[in-house]
Design a protein around this motif. Sequence first.
Motif, PDB file in Angstrom:
ATOM      1  N   SER A 199      -1.333  25.117  -3.352  1.00  0.00           N
ATOM      2  CA  SER A 199      -0.505  26.234  -2.912  1.00  0.00           C
ATOM      3  C   SER A 199       0.945  25.781  -2.757  1.00  0.00           C
ATOM      4  O   SER A 199       1.243  24.584  -2.679  1.00  0.00           O
ATOM      5  CB  SER A 199      -1.014  26.761  -1.568  1.00  0.00           C
ATOM      6  N   ARG A 200       1.857  26.745  -2.675  1.00  0.00           N
ATOM      7  CA  ARG A 200       3.251  26.364  -2.471  1.00  0.00           C
ATOM      8  C   ARG A 200       3.440  25.600  -1.157  1.00  0.00           C
ATOM      9  O   ARG A 200       4.143  24.577  -1.139  1.00  0.00           O
ATOM     10  CB  ARG A 200       4.171  27.576  -2.516  1.00  0.00           C
ATOM     11  N   PRO A 201       2.862  26.056  -0.029  1.00  0.00           N
ATOM     12  CA  PRO A 201       3.020  25.260   1.192  1.00  0.00           C
ATOM     13  C   PRO A 201       2.528  23.823   1.038  1.00  0.00           C
ATOM     14  O   PRO A 201       3.169  22.889   1.541  1.00  0.00           O
ATOM     15  CB  PRO A 201       2.188  26.027   2.224  1.00  0.00           C
ATOM     16  N   ARG A 202       1.418  23.618   0.346  1.00  0.00           N
ATOM     17  CA  ARG A 202       0.920  22.262   0.137  1.00  0.00           C
ATOM     18  C   ARG A 202       1.892  21.468  -0.712  1.00  0.00           C
ATOM     19  O   ARG A 202       2.156  20.284  -0.433  1.00  0.00           O
ATOM     20  CB  ARG A 202      -0.458  22.294  -0.519  1.00  0.00           C
ATOM     21  N   ARG A 203       2.434  22.071  -1.768  1.00  0.00           N
ATOM     22  CA  ARG A 203       3.369  21.344  -2.617  1.00  0.00           C
ATOM     23  C   ARG A 203       4.618  20.951  -1.835  1.00  0.00           C
ATOM     24  O   ARG A 203       5.133  19.838  -1.986  1.00  0.00           O
ATOM     25  CB  ARG A 203       3.740  22.175  -3.845  1.00  0.00           C
ATOM     26  N   VAL A 204       5.110  21.860  -1.002  1.00  0.00           N
ATOM     27  CA  VAL A 204       6.295  21.551  -0.196  1.00  0.00           C
ATOM     28  C   VAL A 204       5.994  20.410   0.771  1.00  0.00           C
ATOM     29  O   VAL A 204       6.776  19.467   0.903  1.00  0.00           O
ATOM     30  CB  VAL A 204       6.786  22.806   0.553  1.00  0.00           C
ATOM     31  N   PHE A 205       4.848  20.480   1.441  1.00  0.00           N
ATOM     32  CA  PHE A 205       4.484  19.405   2.351  1.00  0.00           C
ATOM     33  C   PHE A 205       4.304  18.092   1.582  1.00  0.00           C
ATOM     34  O   PHE A 205       4.722  17.021   2.050  1.00  0.00           O
ATOM     35  CB  PHE A 205       3.201  19.748   3.101  1.00  0.00           C
ATOM     36  N   ALA A 206       3.680  18.158   0.420  1.00  0.00           N
ATOM     37  CA  ALA A 206       3.496  16.956  -0.394  1.00  0.00           C
ATOM     38  C   ALA A 206       4.834  16.360  -0.805  1.00  0.00           C
ATOM     39  O   ALA A 206       4.967  15.135  -0.926  1.00  0.00           O
ATOM     40  CB  ALA A 206       2.653  17.272  -1.625  1.00  0.00           C
ATOM     41  N   GLY A 207       5.832  17.226  -1.026  1.00  0.00           N
ATOM     42  CA  GLY A 207       7.162  16.725  -1.341  1.00  0.00           C
ATOM     43  C   GLY A 207       7.747  15.914  -0.193  1.00  0.00           C
ATOM     44  O   GLY A 207       8.358  14.857  -0.399  1.00  0.00           O
ATOM     45  N   LEU A 208       7.558  16.403   1.028  1.00  0.00           N
ATOM     46  CA  LEU A 208       8.037  15.659   2.189  1.00  0.00           C
ATOM     47  C   LEU A 208       7.262  14.351   2.359  1.00  0.00           C
ATOM     48  O   LEU A 208       7.845  13.307   2.681  1.00  0.00           O
ATOM     49  CB  LEU A 208       7.897  16.514   3.448  1.00  0.00           C
ATOM     50  N   SER A 209       5.948  14.429   2.164  1.00  0.00           N
ATOM     51  CA  SER A 209       5.117  13.232   2.284  1.00  0.00           C
ATOM     52  C   SER A 209       5.552  12.172   1.272  1.00  0.00           C
ATOM     53  O   SER A 209       5.693  10.989   1.611  1.00  0.00           O
ATOM     54  CB  SER A 209       3.649  13.619   2.072  1.00  0.00           C
ATOM     55  N   ARG A 210       5.775  12.594   0.042  1.00  0.00           N
ATOM     56  CA  ARG A 210       6.204  11.647  -0.988  1.00  0.00           C
ATOM     57  C   ARG A 210       7.575  11.071  -0.660  1.00  0.00           C
ATOM     58  O   ARG A 210       7.834   9.871  -0.874  1.00  0.00           O
ATOM     59  CB  ARG A 210       6.225  12.315  -2.364  1.00  0.00           C
ATOM     60  N   ALA A 211       8.472  11.903  -0.135  1.00  0.00           N
ATOM     61  CA  ALA A 211       9.805  11.417   0.224  1.00  0.00           C
ATOM     62  C   ALA A 211       9.713  10.317   1.276  1.00  0.00           C
ATOM     63  O   ALA A 211      10.443   9.321   1.212  1.00  0.00           O
ATOM     64  CB  ALA A 211      10.665  12.575   0.727  1.00  0.00           C
ATOM     65  N   TRP A 264       0.837  -1.206   0.000  1.00  0.00           N
ATOM     66  CA  TRP A 264       0.000   0.000   0.000  1.00  0.00           C
ATOM     67  C   TRP A 264       0.869   1.251   0.000  1.00  0.00           C
ATOM     68  O   TRP A 264       0.568   2.219  -0.702  1.00  0.00           O
ATOM     69  CB  TRP A 264      -0.927  -0.022   1.203  1.00  0.00           C
ATOM     70  N   VAL A 265       1.952   1.238   0.727  1.00  0.00           N
ATOM     71  CA  VAL A 265       2.884   2.372   0.720  1.00  0.00           C
ATOM     72  C   VAL A 265       3.459   2.571  -0.677  1.00  0.00           C
ATOM     73  O   VAL A 265       3.567   3.697  -1.170  1.00  0.00           O
ATOM     74  CB  VAL A 265       4.005   2.159   1.765  1.00  0.00           C
ATOM     75  N   ARG A 266       3.815   1.472  -1.344  1.00  0.00           N
ATOM     76  CA  ARG A 266       4.341   1.582  -2.713  1.00  0.00           C
ATOM     77  C   ARG A 266       3.288   2.164  -3.652  1.00  0.00           C
ATOM     78  O   ARG A 266       3.604   3.006  -4.514  1.00  0.00           O
ATOM     79  CB  ARG A 266       4.810   0.218  -3.212  1.00  0.00           C
ATOM     80  N   GLN A 267       2.044   1.738  -3.508  1.00  0.00           N
ATOM     81  CA  GLN A 267       0.992   2.270  -4.371  1.00  0.00           C
ATOM     82  C   GLN A 267       0.779   3.758  -4.131  1.00  0.00           C
ATOM     83  O   GLN A 267       0.595   4.532  -5.081  1.00  0.00           O
ATOM     84  CB  GLN A 267      -0.310   1.496  -4.140  1.00  0.00           C
ATOM     85  N   LEU A 268       0.791   4.172  -2.871  1.00  0.00           N
ATOM     86  CA  LEU A 268       0.627   5.591  -2.577  1.00  0.00           C
ATOM     87  C   LEU A 268       1.800   6.403  -3.120  1.00  0.00           C
ATOM     88  O   LEU A 268       1.616   7.520  -3.617  1.00  0.00           O
ATOM     89  CB  LEU A 268       0.495   5.808  -1.071  1.00  0.00           C
ATOM     90  N   ALA A 269       2.999   5.861  -3.018  1.00  0.00           N
ATOM     91  CA  ALA A 269       4.173   6.570  -3.546  1.00  0.00           C
ATOM     92  C   ALA A 269       4.036   6.795  -5.044  1.00  0.00           C
ATOM     93  O   ALA A 269       4.436   7.853  -5.558  1.00  0.00           O
ATOM     94  CB  ALA A 269       5.439   5.785  -3.229  1.00  0.00           C
ATOM     95  N   LEU A 299      15.403  18.706   2.175  1.00  0.00           N
ATOM     96  CA  LEU A 299      15.705  19.945   1.439  1.00  0.00           C
ATOM     97  C   LEU A 299      15.537  19.737  -0.059  1.00  0.00           C
ATOM     98  O   LEU A 299      14.944  20.570  -0.757  1.00  0.00           O
ATOM     99  CB  LEU A 299      17.138  20.383   1.760  1.00  0.00           C
ATOM    100  N   TRP A 300      16.022  18.613  -0.558  1.00  0.00           N
ATOM    101  CA  TRP A 300      15.916  18.308  -1.987  1.00  0.00           C
ATOM    102  C   TRP A 300      14.455  18.120  -2.391  1.00  0.00           C
ATOM    103  O   TRP A 300      14.001  18.675  -3.400  1.00  0.00           O
ATOM    104  CB  TRP A 300      16.723  17.054  -2.286  1.00  0.00           C
ATOM    105  N   ALA A 301      13.701  17.374  -1.599  1.00  0.00           N
ATOM    106  CA  ALA A 301      12.290  17.138  -1.920  1.00  0.00           C
ATOM    107  C   ALA A 301      11.492  18.430  -1.878  1.00  0.00           C
ATOM    108  O   ALA A 301      10.640  18.679  -2.743  1.00  0.00           O
ATOM    109  CB  ALA A 301      11.697  16.124  -0.933  1.00  0.00           C
ATOM    110  N   ALA A 302      11.751  19.278  -0.887  1.00  0.00           N
ATOM    111  CA  ALA A 302      11.022  20.542  -0.766  1.00  0.00           C
ATOM    112  C   ALA A 302      11.365  21.488  -1.902  1.00  0.00           C
ATOM    113  O   ALA A 302      10.482  22.175  -2.435  1.00  0.00           O
ATOM    114  CB  ALA A 302      11.345  21.182   0.577  1.00  0.00           C
TER     115      ALA A 302
END
Length: 232
Positions: free
Chosen positions: A194-206, A180-185, A223-226
């Motif tokens: 918004s930019r804050p959402r995209r940054v948070f989503a980057g951390l979540s995806r990482a 399930w984690v692989r599917q979500l990734a 830092l790279w993901a954000a």
Amino acid sequence: MSDRDAVGEFLDKWRARWPEWGVAEVFVPRGQREPVLAWMTLVQELTDAAWGGSDPRPGEAKLGWWIEELQGWARGIRRHPLGAVLQKFPVPWTQVAAALPSLRDSRERPVDAGDALAQMRSFSEAVAAIETGLFGGDEAGAPAVIAVNLLQLRIAHHPAEAAPLQVLAQAGEGGALAEWVRQLARQATVDAGSRPRRVFAGLSRARLLRGTPADPVPAIAALWAAWRAARG
């Protein structure tokens, strides 16, 4: 205790779960950083109420309280300390209140990936509407980004019950969570909102890509993901 001290205690709870935000927030405009923290903390309070604990009843009562509180924010009335930061913004608080019953119901294990995303739809749309009002950005694609972020957060509460029934049937009890984690990734994106959402989503995806959705990523990876997410 002053409002400022009370707000700080709630923000610290969110920072404790997302310590990598201390690195990532450099990509968020300085004037938005306090409202972003307060908003993300509010979402955490709501999802904790919906998904926390082995007994759902205390969380259901807390969500009922929050429905009244957010309806009050729309009328200029606040009781919760986070309202000292957020209530003044003219955003659709009543839409979030109306979506909380669906968030409560999302505690149930979904049938498949489509059902898992559908469980998040109403609340994701409400979150997107608030974030567009607070921080700007593309609301049209934001609910899809937010839904995956929420499903990643859901895993931290009851990992043994997070994977949909279809994934459980296909991968077995021992492998269902990892699958399930692989599917979500694979579904995680950072290209809307918004930019804050995209940054948070980057951390979540990482976190998802590392296979450890409840654990922080190292500072360099954060830092790279954000940075990549903020560019989008």
